[in-house]
Write a protein that holds these residues in place. Sequence first.
Motif, PDB file in Angstrom:
ATOM      1  N   HIS A  53     -10.557  -5.451  -9.628  1.00  0.00           N
ATOM      2  CA  HIS A  53      -9.257  -6.127  -9.663  1.00  0.00           C
ATOM      3  C   HIS A  53      -9.077  -6.721 -11.054  1.00  0.00           C
ATOM      4  CE1 HIS A  53      -6.021  -8.822  -8.552  1.00  0.00           C
ATOM      5  NE2 HIS A  53      -5.922  -8.174  -7.391  1.00  0.00           N
ATOM      6  N   PRO A  54      -7.936  -6.467 -11.682  1.00  0.00           N
ATOM      7  CA  PRO A  54      -7.793  -6.946 -13.074  1.00  0.00           C
ATOM      8  C   PRO A  54      -7.797  -8.465 -13.189  1.00  0.00           C
ATOM      9  CG  PRO A  54      -5.740  -6.005 -12.247  1.00  0.00           C
ATOM     10  CD  PRO A  54      -6.784  -5.685 -11.237  1.00  0.00           C
ATOM     11  N   LYS A  55      -7.368  -9.155 -12.114  1.00  0.00           N
ATOM     12  CA  LYS A  55      -7.246 -10.611 -12.216  1.00  0.00           C
ATOM     13  C   LYS A  55      -8.392 -11.345 -11.545  1.00  0.00           C
ATOM     14  CE  LYS A  55      -3.637 -10.829 -14.661  1.00  0.00           C
ATOM     15  NZ  LYS A  55      -2.258 -10.559 -14.208  1.00  0.00           N
ATOM     16  N   ARG A  56      -9.100 -10.675 -10.698  1.00  0.00           N
ATOM     17  CA  ARG A  56     -10.160 -11.375  -9.952  1.00  0.00           C
ATOM     18  C   ARG A  56     -11.496 -10.735 -10.284  1.00  0.00           C
ATOM     19  NH1 ARG A  56      -6.977 -11.007  -4.291  1.00  0.00           N
ATOM     20  NH2 ARG A  56      -5.170 -12.231  -4.925  1.00  0.00           N
ATOM     21  N   CYS A  78      -5.748   9.020 -10.691  1.00  0.00           N
ATOM     22  CA  CYS A  78      -4.509   8.269 -10.583  1.00  0.00           C
ATOM     23  C   CYS A  78      -4.164   7.677 -11.943  1.00  0.00           C
ATOM     24  CB  CYS A  78      -4.744   7.173  -9.542  1.00  0.00           C
ATOM     25  SG  CYS A  78      -3.569   5.871  -9.544  1.00  0.00           S
ATOM     26  N   SER A  79      -2.910   7.825 -12.310  1.00  0.00           N
ATOM     27  CA  SER A  79      -2.438   7.143 -13.515  1.00  0.00           C
ATOM     28  C   SER A  79      -1.758   5.865 -13.061  1.00  0.00           C
ATOM     29  CB  SER A  79      -1.458   8.049 -14.264  1.00  0.00           C
ATOM     30  OG  SER A  79      -0.704   7.262 -15.129  1.00  0.00           O
ATOM     31  N   LYS A  80      -2.393   4.733 -13.392  1.00  0.00           N
ATOM     32  CA  LYS A  80      -1.914   3.469 -12.838  1.00  0.00           C
ATOM     33  C   LYS A  80      -0.565   3.090 -13.427  1.00  0.00           C
ATOM     34  CE  LYS A  80      -6.480   1.797 -11.879  1.00  0.00           C
ATOM     35  NZ  LYS A  80      -7.476   0.756 -12.042  1.00  0.00           N
ATOM     36  N   LYS A  81      -0.423   3.267 -14.723  1.00  0.00           N
ATOM     37  CA  LYS A  81       0.809   2.801 -15.367  1.00  0.00           C
ATOM     38  C   LYS A  81       2.002   3.648 -14.948  1.00  0.00           C
ATOM     39  CE  LYS A  81      -1.309   0.761 -19.354  1.00  0.00           C
ATOM     40  NZ  LYS A  81      -2.030   1.276 -20.514  1.00  0.00           N
ATOM     41  N   ARG A  82       1.787   4.962 -14.918  1.00  0.00           N
ATOM     42  CA  ARG A  82       2.915   5.857 -14.634  1.00  0.00           C
ATOM     43  C   ARG A  82       3.054   6.160 -13.139  1.00  0.00           C
ATOM     44  NH1 ARG A  82       4.882   9.272 -19.369  1.00  0.00           N
ATOM     45  NH2 ARG A  82       4.174   7.943 -21.077  1.00  0.00           N
ATOM     46  N   ASP A 115      -7.123   3.157  -4.696  1.00  0.00           N
ATOM     47  CA  ASP A 115      -7.273   2.438  -5.969  1.00  0.00           C
ATOM     48  C   ASP A 115      -6.147   1.427  -6.096  1.00  0.00           C
ATOM     49  OD1 ASP A 115      -8.327   1.665  -8.336  1.00  0.00           O
ATOM     50  OD2 ASP A 115      -8.136   3.609  -9.322  1.00  0.00           O
ATOM     51  N   LEU A 116      -6.348   0.501  -7.015  1.00  0.00           N
ATOM     52  CA  LEU A 116      -5.333  -0.492  -7.304  1.00  0.00           C
ATOM     53  C   LEU A 116      -4.386   0.077  -8.341  1.00  0.00           C
ATOM     54  CD1 LEU A 116      -7.119  -3.909  -7.798  1.00  0.00           C
ATOM     55  CD2 LEU A 116      -5.346  -3.394  -6.152  1.00  0.00           C
ATOM     56  N   LEU A 117      -3.092  -0.006  -8.063  1.00  0.00           N
ATOM     57  CA  LEU A 117      -2.137   0.379  -9.104  1.00  0.00           C
ATOM     58  C   LEU A 117      -1.877  -0.815 -10.009  1.00  0.00           C
ATOM     59  CD1 LEU A 117       0.448   2.568  -7.207  1.00  0.00           C
ATOM     60  CD2 LEU A 117      -1.246   3.291  -8.858  1.00  0.00           C
ATOM     61  N   ASP A 118      -1.607  -1.925  -9.376  1.00  0.00           N
ATOM     62  CA  ASP A 118      -1.537  -3.175 -10.136  1.00  0.00           C
ATOM     63  C   ASP A 118      -2.074  -4.260  -9.219  1.00  0.00           C
ATOM     64  OD1 ASP A 118       0.660  -4.220  -8.513  1.00  0.00           O
ATOM     65  OD2 ASP A 118       1.863  -2.686  -9.521  1.00  0.00           O
ATOM     66  N   GLU A 119      -1.900  -5.512  -9.612  1.00  0.00           N
ATOM     67  CA  GLU A 119      -2.511  -6.609  -8.860  1.00  0.00           C
ATOM     68  C   GLU A 119      -2.138  -6.599  -7.386  1.00  0.00           C
ATOM     69  OE1 GLU A 119      -1.536 -10.340 -10.730  1.00  0.00           O
ATOM     70  OE2 GLU A 119      -1.419  -9.206 -12.611  1.00  0.00           O
ATOM     71  N   VAL A 160       0.841  -1.200   0.000  1.00  0.00           N
ATOM     72  CA  VAL A 160       0.000   0.000   0.000  1.00  0.00           C
ATOM     73  C   VAL A 160       0.871   1.244   0.000  1.00  0.00           C
ATOM     74  CG1 VAL A 160      -1.810   1.267   1.210  1.00  0.00           C
ATOM     75  CG2 VAL A 160      -1.797  -1.215   1.265  1.00  0.00           C
ATOM     76  N   HIS A 161       0.636   2.103  -0.964  1.00  0.00           N
ATOM     77  CA  HIS A 161       1.236   3.442  -0.919  1.00  0.00           C
ATOM     78  C   HIS A 161       0.349   4.296  -0.023  1.00  0.00           C
ATOM     79  CE1 HIS A 161       4.298   3.349  -4.094  1.00  0.00           C
ATOM     80  NE2 HIS A 161       3.511   2.464  -4.682  1.00  0.00           N
TER      81      HIS A 161
END
Lengths: 784, 645
Positions: free
Chosen positions: B548-551, B340-344, B613-617, B6-7
């Motif tokens: 969640h991208p995977k779930r 939020c920009s997830k990729k960057r 928010d989720l940045l990645d998984e 967590v950030h």
Amino acid sequence: MDSEESDSPQRVCNSFSSRCRYLFCVSGDFIKVYSTATEECVHVLQGHQNLVTGIQLNPHNHLQLYSCSFDGTIKLWDYLDGILIKTFTVGQKLHALYTHARAEDAVFVAIKKEKPDVFQLVSVRLPRSPRQDVEAEEPCLVLGYISPSPKCVAFGSQGEYVAAVRDFYLSVYFFKKKATSRFTLSSSGNRKHAKNNFTCVVCHPKEDCIATGHKDGKIRLWRGFDDEKKYTYTCLHWHHDLVMDLAFSATGGSLLSGGRESVLVEWRDAAEKTKEFLPRLGATIEHISVSPAGDLLCTSHSDNKITIIHRNLEASAVIQGLLDIVQQEYINDYGLVQIELTKAAFGCFGAWLATVEQRQEKEGELELQMKLWTYNKKTQGFVLNTKVSMPHEDHITALCFCNAEKSESPTLVTASRDGRFKVWVLADDSDIYREAVGWTCDFVGSYHKYQATNCCFSEDGSLLAVSFEETVTIWESEAWELRCTFCQRAGHVRHLCFGRLTCSKYLLGATENGTLCCWNLLSCALEWSTKLNITVMEPDPRSENVAAVSRSSGGSDLFVFKPSEPRPLYVQRNICSEEVRWGVFVPRDVPNAFTSEALQWLNRSQFYFLTASQSLLTFSSKSPEEKLTPTSKQLLAEESLPTTPFYFILGRHRQQRGEQADGASESELVQLPLTENVPAISELLHTPAHVLPSAAFLCSMFVNSLLLATEARSAEEMPDDVAMEEEEESDSSEEEGDATEKAQHADHTDAGDDLQQQLSQLAKCQEKELRKLRRVDYSWVTAP
Amino acid sequence: MGEFKVHRVRFFNYVPSGIRCVAYNNQSNRLAVSRTDGTVEIYNLSANYFQEKFFPGHESRATEALCWAKGQRLFSAGLNGEIIEYDLQALNIKYSMDAFGGPIWSMAASPSGSQLLVGCEDGSVKLFQINPDKIQFERNFDRQKSRILSLSWHPSGTHIAAGSIDCISVFDVKSGSAIHKMHVDRQYMGVSKRKCIIWGVAFLSDGTVISVDSAGKVQFWDSATGTLVKTHLVANADVQSIAVSDQEDSFVVGTAEGTVFHFQLVSVTSNSSEKQWVRTKPFQHHTHDVRTVAHSPTALISGGTDTHLVIRPLMEKVEVKNYDAALRKITFPHRRLISCSKKRQLLLFQFSHHLDLWRLGSTVATGKHGDTLPLSKDADHLLHLKTKVSKMPAFLRSAVQILFSEDSTKLFVASNQGSLHIFRLLEGSFKHLHTFQAQSGTVESMCLLAVSPDGNWLAASGTSAGVHVYNVKRLKLHCTVPAYNFPVTALAIAPKTNNLVIAHSDQQIFEYSIPDKQYTEWSRTIQKQGFHYLWLQRDTPITHISFHPKRPMHILLHDAYMFCIIDKSLPLPNDKTLLYNPLPPTNESDVIRRRTAHAFKISKRYKPLLFMDLLDERTLVAVERPLDDIIAQLPPPIKKKKFGT
């Protein structure tokens, strides 16, 4: 011979008579009637067999008073004459009494129901019957589950409802609707409201408003309580500790509250921002009472004192009060170290008072102050003369005045744990602005750096004995030279006293290890010693006798002996079960003639002693019934001097001393009372002008009256004063002690002949009472 | 629930502006709140106190007065001397009009709602007629010596009371002349050189005027004779605001010490008709000046410099003891201020007049569950953007909401006329593709937009009407989700399944399948069973929903005090189960874990939570704004003696 409790602490409630002339106060089994103007106890209403728990004026006849007691009776009194009118027997322990005008011939009492902690408010109908003893009718329930404290129930102004508080509930019962509303505060489960408990309740005299006091110091004003949903309350918060009592002023314009802070708070218009204070009342305010006319208030305090206060928040009188010696704000808080008054002594026949106060927060941070007070004749009280801060470097263990008749200047000796004793003398302290006297240190003595434990002057003031731990040193007071020492190696010396009269060659010393030694000052040798664990040792100023109280496992024992004879004159085992803190001999005005050998030691002085629980006890040969005769009808002489408690203790005696000693002070003192006391003048001034004879006729009478009255003349006019003059010079107040008191149970069995003549004109009953005239009843006593 | 890195972001330096005015509208049960930066917010008290509308402020438009007039019209006036009317449908300013009296300090609409009164710096009281389209100046009242700080109408509309400095004037509306001038003591029971400012007046129907002033007094005046009837000294500092209930049986005042006092009209004795005003309960919910108060039929509403809006229900007026009976403290806006920009790994913070762009820090360290990891690279403040008007197409002048598509090729703009514009973004320029016009008959602006990750669907929601779903490829309205009574607080479209997840202000959550044009099975199940009572009792709305991208079974959402992952595969909780069950220790057997597990996994670790928010998984970003940091940036409160210090 029995020992008897002279005055139990005052308890429960005070109440004013309708015209504010009298104040009623419950004291143990009795009800005392005080005059609000003079603070005299005018009557003691007695007849209850157990503690009196409540008093209320009869709402239908304001010259009558109801009282209830644990003995299960309600009594109706005529308080003006001190007569019991009727007794109503209820048959259960009565815990509180309430009346109100709407309830005809019914009163309300709190009784206990079955379970130990459940109390009920019931109404009791008092049947009208000519007989003196009447069975009250069966009580009928008003409110269940109330608190036994009389402060926790209050009746509404018009008698339409009754409010009762207990724990976290306020219950209001409406008589018309016959319904109870109950309001609950959040309870102790919530930490923020942990001290929400109700402590007392009062009702507004005009409006539908109930004021409740709480444990956390808040006061809530409830309104609109006839609707269980729409009720509302206001909070007033100043007290930081629980609110002990509340009272509305007679008109309801202000609310009075008091608590442990010893500050009477007046909330004007029941608003938070407009409050007035009467601070420094000395001790926790237990009760507040407002006179029906509204011009007087009174507070009773935990130190057994009643203060009468004017409507403008000025204390006007104190019944059984103490002098404010510390003169500092008392901040009540746990863990806060207060200034303690540790030593006090009267000296020079009451002209001086020395007090020592100390405060020690941490080891090595001792604050000591010694104050010397001089007696002021005008105000009849003590006025601060000298203040010595840090008179010694360590605790002061003893304080002693030189009370010899011939001593030129007053002398005071203090002994301290710092290993020194100091001699203080009164010296001239005048400057260009005024003439003044003040106390200064005259001599500092020590002995091998031992701690000084006690000190004592001989009867003639020529010798001073100072004990340094195990050693007793004798100093000559002329030049403060060490004369001789005694050492018994029996532990630290705790008590010291010189013998009197024929025994003046003896010095007595009691040690911590339970040894009593008697040294002969002429031979400088030990005369005798015995094993006795002495807590109090006190010589009789009128005889050679010394009274010693020792502590044993069963209680305290009293021994009376002469230093010259090792065999005690009188022994009374187990005089009380608790520790005796202090004892004092009070010389009798008229010597008693006890023929029995065991009682001869009481002939000249009366012995009083104070126990750990603050009971003041004495020895008496009378049966309890005789002693308890009410003082009744005190013929109060109007004096121009303020009638402070000190006046009664010191003023009169000192006045006589002054008259005997020098005429100058006499004239200064006597002139003032003359103008007011002469009956001719008062008659002249109080009679309407149109019924007075011509001025020429009055003139000679008036001039005559202004001439100085002779002793005999004043005796004729004021029988009360005769008794006063009969009194010999009294040293009662010279006795050093924290507790100086003068509860005279003196029995004037043979008053002067003049008095007899005077009495013969009075009614038989009055005559009887006058004989047992008990003049002063000020037992204002506290422990150190 | 799974474990995340967590950030924990605390560098969002957001300080809400202090509340200056509140105005309560009884008919619509809405509350208008204006802040010192000119922002005006509308709260719907019926919809769980949701902040449904919002007008951004401007430095030049400090509002000093706010009031509702007939037909739900909202006016404000401020120190720039202008009266502004707001368009509550289009969410913009309808017009502003100069009153020509210098700064305006006070404003009051007549009891009938057809006239508007303003009090100006030059001592004039001006009467305006409210016409359907605009307001029109009618006349001036007798001019007073100093500024008019407070105004109140007599309920009959024939008289007004105006509070000025050191005096209160009573005017006759017909003649416009002052009939009484009541001078106010500068200090209670004393003399002071400081002038006594009448911060508020209230005119009751029996002719009593209640005034509150800078000397801490609440005073009752008889307007017929112009005499003082009663004084209550309630504070050592200013009493700054007053509001009276419609029944005139209770009123509320707010002081500069942060205390709110309630006064009630109580009968003196139960069997007499005589009544008196009694100060009853004090409430200390504020630390700073209470600049404004309002009195709704069931609650006392107060706001001030400490930026909180406090709604204190009156227990005796609340019929049922439900969650409406609880105290509300609203501090943060009910909308997202962060994207939020997830990729960057960038965060964009929205302030009232500027934007901040930050890059998140990073760490190389690893640790156990619950560890705090040291940063190897600190967060960077990249950009500070101030508002600036540049060349834009005319129809785009006011955008209520903008949204980029997932692949950053399209921009969706909700404009204030209820229309939606689609732009194609090119290198350095853009091209207008299409405009979805508002549904016939409505001009309500769309405040919430959501686009599906594949870019095919666009969901848009206004404040009251339902959610519309547009097909971006075919550029037409696909369907409308059935309307619901409560406003939408957050919207999101799930990847792959294209399920639209809608959160409402009454804490209900719906899942609507866009391809099937119907609610999903899970949504029907949870509606049938009902949400856990504790879930429904939360008092902040859900402001963000993500996936969640995977779930695909997981829905991630948060409000200001909790973060929740809904696992649709697990059984739903009922009222008997524990809603908030922190993760059982991993050493517990699987049986116990399964037995206690239910669909709602809640974490209350981060609060007040403004964004999550989720940045990645495996990485979450949480933006917190601790209240202490906000208080530290406020001016110091009035010093009060504390017992024992």
